[in-house]
Design an enzyme around this catalytic site. Structure first.
Site, short mmCIF file in Angstrom:
data_model
loop_
_atom_site.label_atom_id
_atom_site.label_comp_id
_atom_site.label_asym_id
_atom_site.label_seq_id
_atom_site.Cartn_x
_atom_site.Cartn_y
_atom_site.Cartn_z
NE ARG A 186 13.68 0.50 -18.69
CZ ARG A 186 14.31 0.34 -17.99
NH1 ARG A 186 13.99 -0.08 -17.20
NH2 ARG A 186 15.44 1.43 -18.21
CE LYS B 82 17.76 5.04 -16.96
NZ LYS B 82 18.14 4.27 -16.05
CE1 TYR C 78 14.28 1.81 -10.97
CE2 TYR C 78 13.51 1.54 -13.10
CZ TYR C 78 13.78 0.92 -12.05
OH TYR C 78 13.50 -0.06 -11.91
CG HIS D 73 19.77 5.74 -11.15
ND1 HIS D 73 20.03 4.69 -10.21
CD2 HIS D 73 18.78 5.30 -11.99
CE1 HIS D 73 19.06 3.70 -10.66
NE2 HIS D 73 18.46 4.29 -11.88
CD GLU E 223 16.89 5.63 -8.07
OE1 GLU E 223 16.80 5.73 -8.63
OE2 GLU E 223 17.53 7.00 -8.14
CG ASP F 158 27.78 -9.12 -1.19
OD1 ASP F 158 27.26 -8.93 -2.05
OD2 ASP F 158 27.81 -8.56 0.22
NE ARG G 3 22.37 -11.51 -1.85
CZ ARG G 3 21.24 -12.25 -2.55
NH1 ARG G 3 20.41 -12.30 -1.45
NH2 ARG G 3 20.56 -12.30 -3.55
CB VAL H 202 29.09 -2.92 -5.64
CG1 VAL H 202 30.01 -3.95 -5.73
CG2 VAL H 202 29.80 -2.10 -6.85
CB ILE I 256 27.15 1.91 -15.70
CG1 ILE I 256 27.94 3.40 -15.90
CG2 ILE I 256 25.78 1.49 -15.98
CD1 ILE I 256 29.38 3.25 -16.07
CG ASP I 257 22.79 2.42 -12.26
OD1 ASP I 257 23.17 1.85 -11.74
OD2 ASP I 257 21.50 1.85 -12.68
CB VAL J 136 24.82 -0.86 -22.04
CG1 VAL J 136 22.85 0.28 -21.85
CG2 VAL J 136 25.71 -1.15 -23.16
CG ASN K 281 18.98 1.77 -20.76
OD1 ASN K 281 20.32 2.48 -21.77
ND2 ASN K 281 17.57 3.29 -21.74
CG MET K 282 22.57 -2.55 -19.07
SD MET K 282 23.80 -3.67 -17.70
CE MET K 282 23.62 -5.56 -17.84
N1 LIG Z 1 22.65 -0.68 -15.20
C1 LIG Z 1 21.56 -1.19 -15.48
O1 LIG Z 1 20.56 -1.45 -16.72
C2 LIG Z 1 20.78 -1.42 -14.57
C3 LIG Z 1 19.91 -1.91 -14.28
C4 LIG Z 1 19.05 -2.68 -12.64
C5 LIG Z 1 20.37 -2.65 -12.09
N2 LIG Z 1 21.56 -1.35 -11.84
C6 LIG Z 1 21.85 -0.99 -10.59
O2 LIG Z 1 23.42 -2.47 -10.66
C7 LIG Z 1 23.51 -2.35 -9.15
C8 LIG Z 1 23.10 -3.92 -7.98
O3 LIG Z 1 21.92 -3.16 -8.05
P1 LIG Z 1 21.50 -4.96 -7.31
O4 LIG Z 1 19.49 -4.24 -7.23
O5 LIG Z 1 21.22 -5.81 -7.25
O6 LIG Z 1 21.32 -3.90 -5.13
P2 LIG Z 1 21.94 -5.19 -4.34
O7 LIG Z 1 21.56 -4.09 -2.95
O8 LIG Z 1 20.55 -6.07 -4.33
O9 LIG Z 1 23.22 -5.53 -4.67
C9 LIG Z 1 24.16 -5.15 -4.50
C10 LIG Z 1 24.82 -6.04 -3.54
O10 LIG Z 1 26.63 -5.38 -3.30
C11 LIG Z 1 26.75 -5.27 -2.28
N3 LIG Z 1 28.39 -4.76 -2.04
C12 LIG Z 1 28.05 -3.36 -1.43
N4 LIG Z 1 29.49 -2.31 -1.14
C13 LIG Z 1 29.84 -3.80 -1.92
C14 LIG Z 1 31.73 -4.22 -2.20
N5 LIG Z 1 32.84 -2.98 -1.64
N6 LIG Z 1 32.29 -5.42 -2.72
C15 LIG Z 1 31.14 -6.25 -3.09
N7 LIG Z 1 29.86 -6.56 -2.95
C16 LIG Z 1 29.52 -5.00 -2.60
C17 LIG Z 1 25.33 -5.23 -1.53
O11 LIG Z 1 25.73 -6.05 0.38
C18 LIG Z 1 25.49 -6.37 -2.05
O12 LIG Z 1 25.14 -8.07 -1.89
C19 LIG Z 1 22.88 -0.80 -9.11
O13 LIG Z 1 23.60 0.27 -8.95
C20 LIG Z 1 21.49 -1.50 -10.06
O14 LIG Z 1 21.49 0.60 -10.06
C21 LIG Z 1 21.73 -1.54 -12.85
#
Ligand SMILES: NC(=O)c1ccc[n+]([C@@H]2O[C@H](COP(=O)([O-])OP(=O)(O)OC[C@H]3O[C@@H](n4cnc5c(N)ncnc54)[C@H](O)[C@@H]3O)[C@@H](O)[C@H]2O)c1
Length: 382
Positions: A15, A75, A94, A96, A118, A198, A203, A239, A269-270, A298, A300-301
């Site tokens: 990106r 990133k 970002y 993290h 973020e 959740d 939600r 989560v 994981i991030d 991963v 940075n999916m």
């Molecule tokens: N790996 C990647 O490339 C990548 C890319 C984008 C986002 N992410 C990550 O994905 C994760 C989720 O992001 P998001 O935008 O969906 O967040 P979000 O805030 O929209 O959603 C998170 C949800 O988790 C719920 N939650 C919190 N603690 C919980 C628990 N113990 N049990 C069940 N549910 C719980 C919350 O109520 C909320 O609905 C973040 O860590 C984000 O950084 C990773």
């Protein structure tokens, strides 16, 4: 302001933090945009398209960091980039930081003002700069999980949607936010049996309505998760507690409840990962196995689909980047208050409370760190 955009150097990250449309907006606001040569190539944006909108192409990252007053990235900065930051320079990307005390230390030592995409919030407390990448990561999570369930890749050998006369696979999505909703959307589309967990009942209500009952929603507790694990083929961990390290929702012992060859996709994981057995992986080597369970982790999916991700990301970040360039940090926060929680590190101090707690550092308010701020914000923090 001079705005610098280096090429991303994290492995398999394609990106870029600005598009030609963004350059056009920036230059029409009187700012100068410096782009490292080739920065847009991975997103199919040649240098010439940036130049046509008024950007200056710079041969290397060193020169971009040296000249620019604000660095726009995608990133978290890699060690070589942290070295190039200087006191007072703005970094918008970002970060993290919660699972990364070393990076936090490096950014504090740099003296730069580091704003994390973020943790920028909108008027409703949602995360507008995480959301577009979460939409993409959620969709990829189901695709990747479906692929990893194939036998030649070490999976159980089950098709998500089944066929007439043969049951579909069970997909468990833990965390029904933006990632979770998009993961569920694709899994439902692939005709799997989907269960979204959740802790927020509101939600779960929203998801129930959005999917018209197309998936089951479950209040997330340890027991509810344990009861489902033996029946599950694919678990997607999504989560988030804003700014904080991800909580563990599945521990190592609980892997023993799962079927051999089942798949865990840890999107969180991030933020450190939401399965105890997760560790970060790359697109080049995305999975590993623990106790017979495939883990895909991963960090940075969205980096895998840069043509989609660069546009989706920059559509969301551009108004904030322009506000920062037009008005500086304090002026931008006055106009867009949701930028304030985005400031994670400033002038040698950690300014986001959840990050400070996660990395065990002292916390200072944004106003204390910047030695300024509006009267309104001062009143809010006092
Ligand atoms: N790996 C990647 O490339 C990548 C890319 C984008 C986002 N992410 C990550 O994905 C994760 C989720 O992001 P998001 O935008 O969906 O967040 P979000 O805030 O929209 O959603 C998170 C949800 O988790 C719920 N939650 C919190 N603690 C919980 C628990 N113990 N049990 C069940 N549910 C719980 C919350 O109520 C909320 O609905 C973040 O860590 C984000 O950084 C990773």
């Amino acid at each position: 302001m001079k705005v610098g955009v280096p090429a991303e150097i994290k492995p398999d990250e394609h990106r870029v933090a600005i598009t030609p449309a963004g350059v056009r907006e920036m230059t029409s606001h009187g700012h100068e945009v410096l782009i490292e040569a080739g920065a847009g190539e991975g997103s199919a944006i040649p240098d010439a398209l940036y130049e046509a909108q008024g950007a200056r192409i710079i041969p290397d990252a060193d020169a971009v960091f040296c000249e620019a007053e604000m660095i726009l990235k995608v990133k978290e900065p890699q060690p070589a980039e942290v070295e190039m930051l200087r006191p007072g320079q703005l970094l918008f990307t970002y970060l993290h930081l919660a699972p990364d005390p070393e990076l936090t230390r490096g950014l504090r030592d740099s003296g730069a003002i580091c704003i994390a995409y973020e943790t920028v919030e909108d008027a409703n407390g949602r995360l507008p700069l995480l959301a577009p990448m979460s939409e993409i990561a959620g969709k990829i999570a189901t695709q990747a999980g479906a692929f990893m369930l194939e036998k030649p890749l070490g999976g159980r050998g089950i098709l998500l949607g089944g066929v007439p006369g043969v049951a579909a696979a069970n997909v468990m999505v833990i965390g029904g936010g933006v990632v979770g909703m998009n993961a569920a959307f694709i899994a439902i589309g692939m005709e799997a049996d989907v269960f979204v967990y959740d802790k927020s009942i509101d939600r779960l209500r929203e998801l129930d309505i959005a999917f018209s009952g197309g998936c089951s929603t479950v209040y997330s507790t340890t027991l509810a998760i344990e009861e489902m694990l033996p029946r599950t083929d694919l678990v997607i961990g999504a989560v988030l507690v804003h700014g904080a390290r991800a909580p563990y929702v599945i521990n190592r012992e609980q892997l023993g409840l799962m079927k051999p060859g089942a798949v865990l996709v840890d999107v969180a994981i991030d933020q450190g990962g939401c399965f105890e057995t997760s560790h970060p992986t790359t697109h080049r080597d995305p999975t590993f196995e623990v106790d017979g369970i495939t883990h895909y982790c991963v960090t940075n999916m969205p980096g895998a689909v840069p043509i989609t991700s660069t546009s989706a990301l920059t559509n969301a970040t551009l108004p904030y980047a322009i506000a920062l360039a037009d008005h500086g940090v304090n002026g931008a926060i006055e106009r867009l208050p949701g930028l304030r929680p985005g400031v994670n590190v400033a002038s040698g101090q950690v300014t986001h409370r959840a990050v400070a707690e996660a990395v065990e550092a002292d916390h200072a308010t944004v106003e204390e760190a910047l030695g300024s701020g509006t009267e309104k914000h001062k009143a809010e923090v006092s």
